[in-house]
Design a protein around this motif. Structure first.
Motif, PDB file in Angstrom:
ATOM      1  N   PRO A 152       0.825  -1.217   0.000  1.00 49.75           N
ATOM      2  CA  PRO A 152       0.000   0.000   0.000  1.00 49.75           C
ATOM      3  C   PRO A 152       0.854   1.260   0.000  1.00 49.75           C
ATOM      4  O   PRO A 152       1.938   1.303   0.585  1.00 49.75           O
ATOM      5  N   GLY A 153       0.368   2.280  -0.692  1.00 52.41           N
ATOM      6  CA  GLY A 153       1.075   3.549  -0.757  1.00 52.41           C
ATOM      7  C   GLY A 153       1.564   3.863  -2.156  1.00 52.41           C
ATOM      8  O   GLY A 153       1.394   3.078  -3.105  1.00 52.41           O
ATOM      9  N   ASP A 206      -3.268   5.052   5.013  1.00 50.92           N
ATOM     10  CA  ASP A 206      -2.961   3.701   5.491  1.00 50.92           C
ATOM     11  C   ASP A 206      -1.535   3.263   5.165  1.00 50.92           C
ATOM     12  O   ASP A 206      -1.051   2.271   5.702  1.00 50.92           O
ATOM     13  N   ALA A 207      -0.867   3.980   4.291  1.00 49.06           N
ATOM     14  CA  ALA A 207       0.483   3.588   3.878  1.00 49.06           C
ATOM     15  C   ALA A 207       1.511   4.014   4.922  1.00 49.06           C
ATOM     16  O   ALA A 207       1.271   4.900   5.751  1.00 49.06           O
ATOM     17  N   LYS A 208       2.654   3.363   4.895  1.00 49.38           N
ATOM     18  CA  LYS A 208       3.778   3.671   5.765  1.00 49.38           C
ATOM     19  C   LYS A 208       4.931   4.212   4.929  1.00 49.38           C
ATOM     20  O   LYS A 208       5.213   3.693   3.833  1.00 49.38           O
ATOM     21  N   ASN A 209       5.601   5.220   5.448  1.00 43.51           N
ATOM     22  CA  ASN A 209       6.766   5.780   4.761  1.00 43.51           C
ATOM     23  C   ASN A 209       7.988   4.931   5.092  1.00 43.51           C
ATOM     24  O   ASN A 209       8.471   4.946   6.230  1.00 43.51           O
ATOM     25  N   LYS A 210       8.508   4.197   4.097  1.00 42.61           N
ATOM     26  CA  LYS A 210       9.590   3.250   4.380  1.00 42.61           C
ATOM     27  C   LYS A 210      10.275   2.814   3.095  1.00 42.61           C
ATOM     28  O   LYS A 210       9.746   2.993   1.989  1.00 42.61           O
ATOM     29  N   ILE A 211      11.457   2.247   3.282  1.00 44.72           N
ATOM     30  CA  ILE A 211      12.144   1.526   2.210  1.00 44.72           C
ATOM     31  C   ILE A 211      11.901   0.041   2.438  1.00 44.72           C
ATOM     32  O   ILE A 211      12.104  -0.466   3.553  1.00 44.72           O
ATOM     33  N   VAL A 212      11.490  -0.658   1.402  1.00 42.95           N
ATOM     34  CA  VAL A 212      11.151  -2.071   1.524  1.00 42.95           C
ATOM     35  C   VAL A 212      12.132  -2.902   0.702  1.00 42.95           C
ATOM     36  O   VAL A 212      12.446  -2.552  -0.440  1.00 42.95           O
ATOM     37  N   ILE A 213      12.631  -3.991   1.293  1.00 48.14           N
ATOM     38  CA  ILE A 213      13.519  -4.930   0.598  1.00 48.14           C
ATOM     39  C   ILE A 213      12.797  -6.266   0.500  1.00 48.14           C
ATOM     40  O   ILE A 213      12.428  -6.862   1.518  1.00 48.14           O
ATOM     41  N   ALA A 242      12.133  -0.917  -2.838  1.00 46.30           N
ATOM     42  CA  ALA A 242      11.059   0.016  -3.165  1.00 46.30           C
ATOM     43  C   ALA A 242      11.031   1.157  -2.156  1.00 46.30           C
ATOM     44  O   ALA A 242      11.165   0.931  -0.948  1.00 46.30           O
ATOM     45  N   ALA A 243      10.869   2.382  -2.660  1.00 50.81           N
ATOM     46  CA  ALA A 243      10.658   3.558  -1.811  1.00 50.81           C
ATOM     47  C   ALA A 243       9.162   3.841  -1.776  1.00 50.81           C
ATOM     48  O   ALA A 243       8.557   4.160  -2.798  1.00 50.81           O
ATOM     49  N   VAL A 244       8.569   3.702  -0.594  1.00 52.70           N
ATOM     50  CA  VAL A 244       7.121   3.790  -0.435  1.00 52.70           C
ATOM     51  C   VAL A 244       6.785   5.016   0.402  1.00 52.70           C
ATOM     52  O   VAL A 244       7.449   5.311   1.405  1.00 52.70           O
ATOM     53  N   GLY A 245       5.753   5.736  -0.013  1.00 56.65           N
ATOM     54  CA  GLY A 245       5.338   6.919   0.730  1.00 56.65           C
ATOM     55  C   GLY A 245       3.838   7.108   0.699  1.00 56.65           C
ATOM     56  O   GLY A 245       3.124   6.509  -0.112  1.00 56.65           O
ATOM     57  N   GLN A 246       3.355   7.980   1.576  1.00 55.91           N
ATOM     58  CA  GLN A 246       1.938   8.317   1.590  1.00 55.91           C
ATOM     59  C   GLN A 246       1.576   9.300   0.488  1.00 55.91           C
ATOM     60  O   GLN A 246       0.400   9.474   0.176  1.00 55.91           O
ATOM     61  N   GLU A 247       2.596   9.956  -0.084  1.00 52.68           N
ATOM     62  CA  GLU A 247       2.373  10.949  -1.134  1.00 52.68           C
ATOM     63  C   GLU A 247       3.302  10.680  -2.310  1.00 52.68           C
ATOM     64  O   GLU A 247       4.306   9.978  -2.168  1.00 52.68           O
ATOM     65  N   HIS A 248       2.961  11.275  -3.428  1.00 50.96           N
ATOM     66  CA  HIS A 248       3.825  11.191  -4.596  1.00 50.96           C
ATOM     67  C   HIS A 248       5.094  11.997  -4.352  1.00 50.96           C
ATOM     68  O   HIS A 248       5.101  12.989  -3.610  1.00 50.96           O
TER      69      HIS A 248
END
Length: 441
Positions: A390-391, A423-430, A407-413
Protein backbone atom coordinates in the motif's frame (compact mmCIF):
# COMPACT_ATOMS: atom_id res chain seq x y z
CA UNK A 1 97.80 -84.17 -42.10
CA UNK A 2 99.72 -83.51 -38.91
CA UNK A 3 99.77 -79.73 -39.67
CA UNK A 4 96.06 -79.28 -40.53
CA UNK A 5 94.72 -80.60 -37.23
CA UNK A 6 96.11 -77.90 -34.89
CA UNK A 7 94.89 -75.32 -37.38
CA UNK A 8 91.35 -76.69 -37.02
CA UNK A 9 91.50 -76.50 -33.23
CA UNK A 10 92.68 -72.91 -33.51
CA UNK A 11 89.62 -72.09 -35.59
CA UNK A 12 87.31 -73.71 -33.03
CA UNK A 13 88.91 -71.76 -30.16
CA UNK A 14 88.57 -68.55 -32.12
CA UNK A 15 84.89 -69.20 -32.70
CA UNK A 16 84.34 -69.84 -28.99
CA UNK A 17 86.02 -66.54 -28.12
CA UNK A 18 83.84 -64.74 -30.60
CA UNK A 19 80.77 -66.30 -28.98
CA UNK A 20 81.83 -65.30 -25.48
CA UNK A 21 82.75 -61.80 -26.58
CA UNK A 22 79.32 -61.58 -28.17
CA UNK A 23 77.74 -62.27 -24.79
CA UNK A 24 80.00 -60.33 -22.46
CA UNK A 25 81.41 -57.67 -24.75
CA UNK A 26 79.94 -54.64 -26.42
CA UNK A 27 77.61 -56.68 -28.59
CA UNK A 28 73.94 -57.07 -27.70
CA UNK A 29 72.73 -60.61 -26.95
CA UNK A 30 69.32 -59.71 -28.28
CA UNK A 31 70.81 -59.47 -31.74
CA UNK A 32 71.68 -63.18 -31.65
CA UNK A 33 69.31 -65.47 -33.46
CA UNK A 34 68.66 -68.84 -31.84
CA UNK A 35 67.09 -71.71 -33.60
CA UNK A 36 65.62 -73.00 -30.33
CA UNK A 37 61.89 -73.67 -30.12
CA UNK A 38 61.69 -71.66 -26.85
CA UNK A 39 62.21 -68.32 -28.64
CA UNK A 40 59.86 -67.49 -31.53
CA UNK A 41 61.26 -65.34 -34.23
CA UNK A 42 59.18 -62.12 -35.04
CA UNK A 43 58.19 -62.09 -38.62
CA UNK A 44 58.00 -58.88 -40.65
CA UNK A 45 54.22 -59.12 -40.66
CA UNK A 46 54.09 -59.36 -36.84
CA UNK A 47 56.40 -56.39 -36.56
CA UNK A 48 54.20 -54.29 -38.83
CA UNK A 49 51.15 -55.29 -36.76
CA UNK A 50 52.86 -54.40 -33.49
CA UNK A 51 53.99 -51.01 -34.78
CA UNK A 52 50.51 -50.33 -36.14
CA UNK A 53 48.95 -51.05 -32.72
CA UNK A 54 51.44 -48.74 -31.03
CA UNK A 55 50.68 -46.03 -33.57
CA UNK A 56 46.90 -46.39 -33.03
CA UNK A 57 47.31 -46.23 -29.25
CA UNK A 58 49.37 -43.07 -29.61
CA UNK A 59 46.73 -41.53 -31.88
CA UNK A 60 43.93 -42.41 -29.41
CA UNK A 61 45.90 -40.86 -26.58
CA UNK A 62 46.52 -37.67 -28.56
CA UNK A 63 42.87 -37.44 -29.60
CA UNK A 64 41.73 -37.85 -25.98
CA UNK A 65 44.05 -35.04 -24.92
CA UNK A 66 42.80 -32.91 -27.80
CA UNK A 67 39.17 -33.53 -26.75
CA UNK A 68 39.94 -32.42 -23.20
CA UNK A 69 41.78 -29.38 -24.47
CA UNK A 70 38.94 -28.57 -26.86
CA UNK A 71 36.34 -28.87 -24.10
CA UNK A 72 38.41 -26.64 -21.84
CA UNK A 73 38.95 -24.21 -24.70
CA UNK A 74 35.21 -24.09 -25.39
CA UNK A 75 34.45 -23.37 -21.73
CA UNK A 76 37.08 -20.63 -21.57
CA UNK A 77 35.92 -19.18 -24.88
CA UNK A 78 32.28 -19.16 -23.78
CA UNK A 79 33.14 -17.48 -20.49
CA UNK A 80 35.30 -14.85 -22.16
CA UNK A 81 32.56 -14.17 -24.67
CA UNK A 82 29.96 -13.84 -21.91
CA UNK A 83 32.19 -11.49 -19.93
CA UNK A 84 32.86 -9.40 -23.03
CA UNK A 85 29.18 -9.18 -23.96
CA UNK A 86 28.36 -8.27 -20.36
CA UNK A 87 31.02 -5.56 -20.34
CA UNK A 88 29.68 -3.96 -23.52
CA UNK A 89 26.06 -4.36 -22.45
CA UNK A 90 25.00 -6.97 -25.00
CA UNK A 91 24.66 -10.07 -22.84
CA UNK A 92 21.05 -11.28 -22.69
CA UNK A 93 19.83 -13.40 -19.78
CA UNK A 94 16.37 -14.83 -19.19
CA UNK A 95 15.64 -14.83 -15.47
CA UNK A 96 11.97 -13.89 -15.19
CA UNK A 97 10.73 -17.43 -15.85
CA UNK A 98 12.60 -18.65 -12.79
CA UNK A 99 10.76 -16.35 -10.35
CA UNK A 100 8.00 -18.23 -8.56
CA UNK A 101 7.12 -16.06 -5.57
CA UNK A 102 8.50 -13.66 -2.99
CA UNK A 103 9.52 -14.29 0.62
CA UNK A 104 6.54 -12.72 2.39
CA UNK A 105 7.79 -13.70 5.86
CA UNK A 106 11.12 -11.89 5.51
CA UNK A 107 10.21 -8.58 3.92
CA UNK A 108 12.54 -5.95 5.41
CA UNK A 109 11.26 -2.43 6.14
CA UNK A 110 13.79 0.37 6.70
CA UNK A 111 12.39 3.25 8.76
CA UNK A 112 14.00 6.04 10.75
CA UNK A 113 12.73 9.12 12.56
CA UNK A 114 14.91 11.36 10.36
CA UNK A 115 12.84 10.19 7.38
CA UNK A 116 9.34 10.30 8.83
CA UNK A 117 7.91 11.85 5.66
CA UNK A 118 7.23 10.04 2.34
CA UNK A 119 10.19 8.28 0.73
CA UNK A 120 11.05 9.71 -2.66
CA UNK A 121 14.28 8.15 -3.91
CA UNK A 122 16.75 5.33 -3.34
CA UNK A 123 20.01 4.10 -4.80
CA UNK A 124 21.52 0.62 -4.45
CA UNK A 125 25.29 0.13 -4.54
CA UNK A 126 26.61 -2.01 -7.43
CA UNK A 127 27.52 -4.85 -5.06
CA UNK A 128 24.10 -4.69 -3.41
CA UNK A 129 25.53 -4.16 0.08
CA UNK A 130 24.35 -0.59 0.69
CA UNK A 131 21.18 1.40 0.11
CA UNK A 132 20.91 5.19 0.17
CA UNK A 133 17.45 6.58 0.83
CA UNK A 134 16.01 10.05 0.38
CA UNK A 135 12.69 11.46 1.54
CA UNK A 136 10.80 14.73 1.86
CA UNK A 137 13.23 15.66 4.61
CA UNK A 138 16.72 17.13 4.67
CA UNK A 139 18.49 13.86 5.46
CA UNK A 140 19.92 11.07 3.31
CA UNK A 141 20.47 7.76 5.12
CA UNK A 142 22.99 5.04 4.30
CA UNK A 143 21.88 1.49 5.17
CA UNK A 144 23.94 -1.68 5.26
CA UNK A 145 21.80 -4.54 3.96
CA UNK A 146 24.29 -7.41 4.06
CA UNK A 147 23.46 -9.86 6.81
CA UNK A 148 22.03 -7.85 9.71
CA UNK A 149 20.43 -4.69 8.34
CA UNK A 150 21.74 -1.59 10.09
CA UNK A 151 22.06 2.17 9.69
CA UNK A 152 25.58 3.04 8.54
CA UNK A 153 25.23 6.81 8.68
CA UNK A 154 23.39 9.88 7.41
CA UNK A 155 24.06 13.41 6.24
CA UNK A 156 22.17 16.68 6.04
CA UNK A 157 21.53 18.05 2.56
CA UNK A 158 20.02 21.34 3.70
CA UNK A 159 20.97 23.84 0.95
CA UNK A 160 23.58 26.44 1.79
CA UNK A 161 23.87 30.06 0.77
CA UNK A 162 26.96 31.53 -0.85
CA UNK A 163 28.49 32.44 2.53
CA UNK A 164 28.13 28.85 3.73
CA UNK A 165 25.24 29.38 6.13
CA UNK A 166 22.18 27.19 6.00
CA UNK A 167 19.27 28.45 3.94
CA UNK A 168 16.36 28.13 6.34
CA UNK A 169 13.81 29.67 3.98
CA UNK A 170 13.48 26.46 1.97
CA UNK A 171 13.16 22.91 3.23
CA UNK A 172 15.11 20.22 1.42
CA UNK A 173 13.23 17.59 -0.52
CA UNK A 174 15.42 14.81 -1.96
CA UNK A 175 13.79 13.92 -5.27
CA UNK A 176 16.54 11.84 -6.90
CA UNK A 177 19.69 9.92 -5.92
CA UNK A 178 22.21 8.07 -8.08
CA UNK A 179 25.56 6.33 -7.52
CA UNK A 180 28.56 5.99 -9.82
CA UNK A 181 29.52 2.43 -10.77
CA UNK A 182 32.72 2.53 -8.69
CA UNK A 183 30.96 3.95 -5.58
CA UNK A 184 33.16 7.04 -5.72
CA UNK A 185 30.41 9.64 -6.14
CA UNK A 186 26.82 10.08 -5.02
CA UNK A 187 24.70 12.72 -6.72
CA UNK A 188 21.40 13.98 -5.35
CA UNK A 189 18.73 16.51 -6.19
CA UNK A 190 17.84 18.40 -3.01
CA UNK A 191 14.51 19.78 -4.15
CA UNK A 192 15.87 22.95 -5.73
CA UNK A 193 17.82 23.81 -8.84
CA UNK A 194 21.16 22.58 -7.48
CA UNK A 195 22.83 19.14 -7.59
CA UNK A 196 24.94 18.04 -4.64
CA UNK A 197 27.87 15.64 -5.01
CA UNK A 198 28.88 13.55 -1.98
CA UNK A 199 31.37 10.82 -1.18
CA UNK A 200 29.23 7.74 -0.43
CA UNK A 201 31.94 6.02 1.61
CA UNK A 202 32.92 8.86 3.95
CA UNK A 203 29.62 10.79 3.63
CA UNK A 204 31.43 14.06 2.88
CA UNK A 205 30.17 16.87 0.69
CA UNK A 206 32.37 17.40 -2.38
CA UNK A 207 30.68 19.83 -4.73
CA UNK A 208 27.45 21.64 -5.58
CA UNK A 209 26.55 22.00 -9.24
CA UNK A 210 24.54 25.09 -10.18
CA UNK A 211 23.09 25.70 -13.60
CA UNK A 212 19.48 24.57 -13.83
CA UNK A 213 16.86 27.30 -13.70
CA UNK A 214 14.23 25.17 -11.95
CA UNK A 215 14.03 22.13 -9.67
CA UNK A 216 16.06 19.06 -10.67
CA UNK A 217 13.81 16.01 -11.02
CA UNK A 218 16.00 13.17 -12.32
CA UNK A 219 19.65 12.07 -12.20
CA UNK A 220 21.70 9.22 -13.63
CA UNK A 221 25.37 8.32 -14.06
CA UNK A 222 26.57 6.82 -17.33
CA UNK A 223 27.72 3.31 -16.47
CA UNK A 224 31.41 2.84 -15.63
CA UNK A 225 32.07 6.58 -15.98
CA UNK A 226 31.90 9.75 -13.90
CA UNK A 227 29.60 11.45 -16.41
CA UNK A 228 26.37 12.69 -14.84
CA UNK A 229 23.10 13.46 -16.67
CA UNK A 230 20.40 15.58 -15.04
CA UNK A 231 16.82 16.46 -15.99
CA UNK A 232 14.89 19.40 -14.63
CA UNK A 233 11.59 21.23 -14.59
CA UNK A 234 13.28 23.87 -16.74
CA UNK A 235 12.85 21.37 -19.66
CA UNK A 236 16.58 20.91 -20.19
CA UNK A 237 19.01 18.03 -19.81
CA UNK A 238 22.51 18.89 -18.61
CA UNK A 239 25.75 16.91 -18.69
CA UNK A 240 28.35 17.19 -15.93
CA UNK A 241 31.85 15.76 -15.63
CA UNK A 242 32.79 14.71 -12.11
CA UNK A 243 36.41 14.05 -13.08
CA UNK A 244 36.79 17.80 -13.66
CA UNK A 245 33.87 18.72 -11.36
CA UNK A 246 32.53 20.91 -14.12
CA UNK A 247 29.52 21.57 -16.35
CA UNK A 248 29.82 20.18 -19.89
CA UNK A 249 26.76 21.09 -21.97
CA UNK A 250 22.99 21.44 -22.11
CA UNK A 251 20.48 19.60 -24.28
CA UNK A 252 17.20 21.22 -25.28
CA UNK A 253 14.11 19.83 -26.94
CA UNK A 254 11.45 18.90 -24.38
CA UNK A 255 8.41 21.15 -24.23
CA UNK A 256 7.55 20.25 -20.61
CA UNK A 257 9.41 19.42 -17.37
CA UNK A 258 11.60 16.32 -17.57
CA UNK A 259 10.22 13.59 -15.29
CA UNK A 260 12.63 10.68 -15.82
CA UNK A 261 16.10 9.92 -17.15
CA UNK A 262 18.26 6.84 -17.69
CA UNK A 263 21.55 5.81 -19.34
CA UNK A 264 23.72 2.75 -19.90
CA UNK A 265 27.34 2.55 -21.03
CA UNK A 266 26.97 4.31 -24.39
CA UNK A 267 27.08 8.09 -24.67
CA UNK A 268 23.33 8.26 -24.84
CA UNK A 269 20.65 9.36 -22.41
CA UNK A 270 16.92 8.72 -22.56
CA UNK A 271 14.39 11.09 -21.00
CA UNK A 272 10.64 11.32 -20.50
CA UNK A 273 9.08 14.71 -21.04
CA UNK A 274 6.04 14.57 -18.80
CA UNK A 275 3.01 16.24 -20.32
CA UNK A 276 4.67 16.77 -23.70
CA UNK A 277 4.10 12.99 -24.11
CA UNK A 278 7.46 12.40 -25.72
CA UNK A 279 10.47 10.20 -25.07
CA UNK A 280 13.83 11.35 -26.36
CA UNK A 281 17.11 9.49 -26.87
CA UNK A 282 19.95 11.99 -26.88
CA UNK A 283 22.88 10.97 -29.09
CA UNK A 284 25.45 13.11 -27.37
CA UNK A 285 28.46 12.58 -29.63
CA UNK A 286 26.33 13.00 -32.78
CA UNK A 287 24.56 16.03 -31.26
CA UNK A 288 21.17 14.68 -32.31
CA UNK A 289 18.05 13.27 -30.72
CA UNK A 290 15.41 10.64 -31.50
CA UNK A 291 11.79 11.41 -30.57
CA UNK A 292 9.17 8.79 -29.65
CA UNK A 293 5.48 9.52 -29.04
CA UNK A 294 3.08 6.97 -27.64
CA UNK A 295 1.33 7.68 -24.34
CA UNK A 296 -1.99 9.51 -24.31
CA UNK A 297 -1.15 11.51 -21.17
CA UNK A 298 2.05 12.56 -19.44
CA UNK A 299 4.97 10.15 -19.23
CA UNK A 300 6.18 9.59 -15.69
CA UNK A 301 9.22 7.29 -15.99
CA UNK A 302 11.52 5.55 -18.49
CA UNK A 303 14.22 2.87 -18.20
CA UNK A 304 16.63 1.15 -20.57
CA UNK A 305 16.23 -2.64 -20.77
CA UNK A 306 19.31 -2.91 -22.98
CA UNK A 307 20.98 -0.77 -25.62
CA UNK A 308 18.23 -1.54 -28.14
CA UNK A 309 15.07 -1.59 -26.02
CA UNK A 310 13.48 0.52 -23.29
CA UNK A 311 10.26 0.69 -21.27
CA UNK A 312 8.11 3.64 -20.20
CA UNK A 313 5.19 4.24 -17.86
CA UNK A 314 2.65 7.03 -18.07
CA UNK A 315 -0.22 8.82 -16.36
CA UNK A 316 -2.62 6.95 -18.62
CA UNK A 317 -1.77 3.78 -16.67
CA UNK A 318 -0.06 2.08 -19.59
CA UNK A 319 3.37 0.44 -19.82
CA UNK A 320 5.03 0.53 -23.25
CA UNK A 321 7.92 -1.49 -24.64
CA UNK A 322 10.00 0.22 -27.30
CA UNK A 323 12.73 -0.47 -29.80
CA UNK A 324 15.20 2.31 -30.44
CA UNK A 325 14.78 1.60 -34.16
CA UNK A 326 11.01 2.16 -34.28
CA UNK A 327 8.93 5.24 -33.54
CA UNK A 328 5.92 3.25 -32.34
CA UNK A 329 5.91 1.02 -29.27
CA UNK A 330 6.30 -2.72 -29.82
CA UNK A 331 3.91 -3.57 -26.99
CA UNK A 332 1.49 -1.59 -24.82
CA UNK A 333 -0.21 -2.86 -21.66
CA UNK A 334 -3.15 -0.56 -20.95
CA UNK A 335 -4.40 -0.05 -17.39
CA UNK A 336 -1.47 -2.09 -16.11
CA UNK A 337 -2.34 -1.23 -12.48
CA UNK A 338 -6.11 -0.97 -12.84
CA UNK A 339 -8.31 2.06 -12.25
CA UNK A 340 -9.52 4.16 -9.34
CA UNK A 341 -13.09 4.12 -8.09
CA UNK A 342 -13.98 6.97 -10.47
CA UNK A 343 -12.66 5.03 -13.46
CA UNK A 344 -9.45 7.03 -13.85
CA UNK A 345 -6.35 4.95 -14.51
CA UNK A 346 -3.80 4.41 -11.76
CA UNK A 347 -0.78 6.07 -13.31
CA UNK A 348 2.60 4.38 -13.30
CA UNK A 349 4.87 6.08 -10.76
CA UNK A 350 8.00 3.91 -10.96
CA UNK A 351 9.64 1.33 -13.23
CA UNK A 352 12.74 -0.81 -12.70
CA UNK A 353 14.45 -3.50 -14.73
CA UNK A 354 17.44 -5.80 -14.47
CA UNK A 355 19.58 -4.55 -17.33
CA UNK A 356 20.06 -6.99 -20.24
CA UNK A 357 17.43 -9.41 -18.90
CA UNK A 358 13.70 -9.96 -19.36
CA UNK A 359 12.65 -8.95 -15.82
CA UNK A 360 10.73 -5.70 -15.14
CA UNK A 361 8.90 -4.22 -12.16
CA UNK A 362 6.32 -1.45 -12.03
CA UNK A 363 4.74 0.52 -9.22
CA UNK A 364 1.69 2.73 -8.81
CA UNK A 365 -0.63 3.48 -5.87
CA UNK A 366 -3.11 0.63 -6.36
CA UNK A 367 -1.58 -1.36 -3.49
CA UNK A 368 0.64 -3.67 -5.54
CA UNK A 369 4.09 -3.90 -7.05
CA UNK A 370 3.90 -5.93 -10.24
CA UNK A 371 6.64 -8.01 -11.85
CA UNK A 372 6.65 -8.57 -15.61
CA UNK A 373 8.36 -10.87 -18.06
CA UNK A 374 9.44 -9.36 -21.35
CA UNK A 375 8.79 -11.93 -24.09
CA UNK A 376 9.06 -12.41 -27.85
CA UNK A 377 11.93 -9.97 -28.34
CA UNK A 378 10.23 -7.17 -26.39
CA UNK A 379 6.92 -7.63 -28.19
CA UNK A 380 4.92 -8.94 -25.23
CA UNK A 381 4.66 -8.29 -21.50
CA UNK A 382 3.40 -10.99 -19.16
CA UNK A 383 2.59 -10.32 -15.52
CA UNK A 384 4.28 -12.96 -13.36
CA UNK A 385 3.85 -11.71 -9.79
CA UNK A 386 1.88 -9.24 -7.65
CA UNK A 387 3.38 -8.05 -4.36
CA UNK A 388 0.99 -6.25 -1.95
CA UNK A 389 2.39 -2.82 -1.03
CA UNK A 390 0.00 0.00 0.00
CA UNK A 391 1.07 3.55 -0.76
CA UNK A 392 2.79 5.42 -3.56
CA UNK A 393 5.69 3.45 -5.07
CA UNK A 394 7.99 6.40 -5.71
CA UNK A 395 11.07 4.45 -6.75
CA UNK A 396 12.04 0.87 -7.59
CA UNK A 397 15.42 -0.81 -8.03
CA UNK A 398 16.78 -4.35 -8.41
CA UNK A 399 20.15 -5.68 -7.34
CA UNK A 400 22.42 -6.82 -10.17
CA UNK A 401 21.24 -10.44 -10.36
CA UNK A 402 17.55 -9.69 -9.85
CA UNK A 403 17.11 -11.61 -6.59
CA UNK A 404 16.15 -8.58 -4.48
CA UNK A 405 13.74 -5.75 -5.15
CA UNK A 406 14.00 -2.40 -3.36
CA UNK A 407 11.06 0.02 -3.16
CA UNK A 408 10.66 3.56 -1.81
CA UNK A 409 7.12 3.79 -0.44
CA UNK A 410 5.34 6.92 0.73
CA UNK A 411 1.94 8.32 1.59
CA UNK A 412 2.37 10.95 -1.13
CA UNK A 413 3.83 11.19 -4.60
CA UNK A 414 7.49 12.20 -4.73
CA UNK A 415 6.86 15.39 -6.73
CA UNK A 416 3.70 16.70 -5.10
CA UNK A 417 0.97 16.47 -2.48
CA UNK A 418 -2.11 16.08 -4.64
CA UNK A 419 -3.59 13.44 -2.34
CA UNK A 420 -2.51 11.24 0.53
CA UNK A 421 -2.89 7.54 1.35
CA UNK A 422 -3.21 7.48 5.13
CA UNK A 423 -2.96 3.70 5.49
CA UNK A 424 0.48 3.59 3.88
CA UNK A 425 3.78 3.67 5.77
CA UNK A 426 6.77 5.78 4.76
CA UNK A 427 9.59 3.25 4.38
CA UNK A 428 12.14 1.53 2.21
CA UNK A 429 11.15 -2.07 1.52
CA UNK A 430 13.52 -4.93 0.60
CA UNK A 431 11.82 -7.94 -0.98
CA UNK A 432 13.58 -11.28 -1.57
CA UNK A 433 12.38 -13.01 -4.72
CA UNK A 434 12.02 -16.80 -4.63
CA UNK A 435 13.57 -18.28 -7.77
CA UNK A 436 13.60 -21.74 -9.28
CA UNK A 437 17.17 -22.28 -10.44
CA UNK A 438 16.10 -25.11 -12.73
CA UNK A 439 14.05 -22.67 -14.79
CA UNK A 440 16.58 -19.88 -14.78
CA UNK A 441 18.84 -19.88 -17.80
Amino acid sequence: PARKRPQKEDEEIASDEEFESGLDGEGDASNLVFSSDEVEEETPQDKRLRLAKQYLEEIEKQEAERAEDKELHDHVSQRLQSEYLDSVGKLRRNIAAGIEDYDADNVVALKHKKQHLPMCALAVSPDGKYVFSGAKTQYVLKWSVQGQVSLEGFFNVQPHTEDGESDKHRRSHVTAICLSSDMKYLALAEGGRNIQIWCPKELKHLKTFKGHRDAVTALVFRRDTHELYSGSRDRSVKIWSLDEMAYVESLFGHQAPVTGIDALSRERAITSGGIDCSLRIWKITEESQLIYNGHQNGIECVKFINDENFVSGGEDGSICLWSALKKKSLCTVTLAHGTQSNGVANWITAIACVVNTDLLASGSFDGFIRLWQCMDNSRKLKEILKIPMPGFINNLAFNNNGTKLFAAVGQEHRLGRWWRIKDAKNKIVIIDLVTNSAKTS
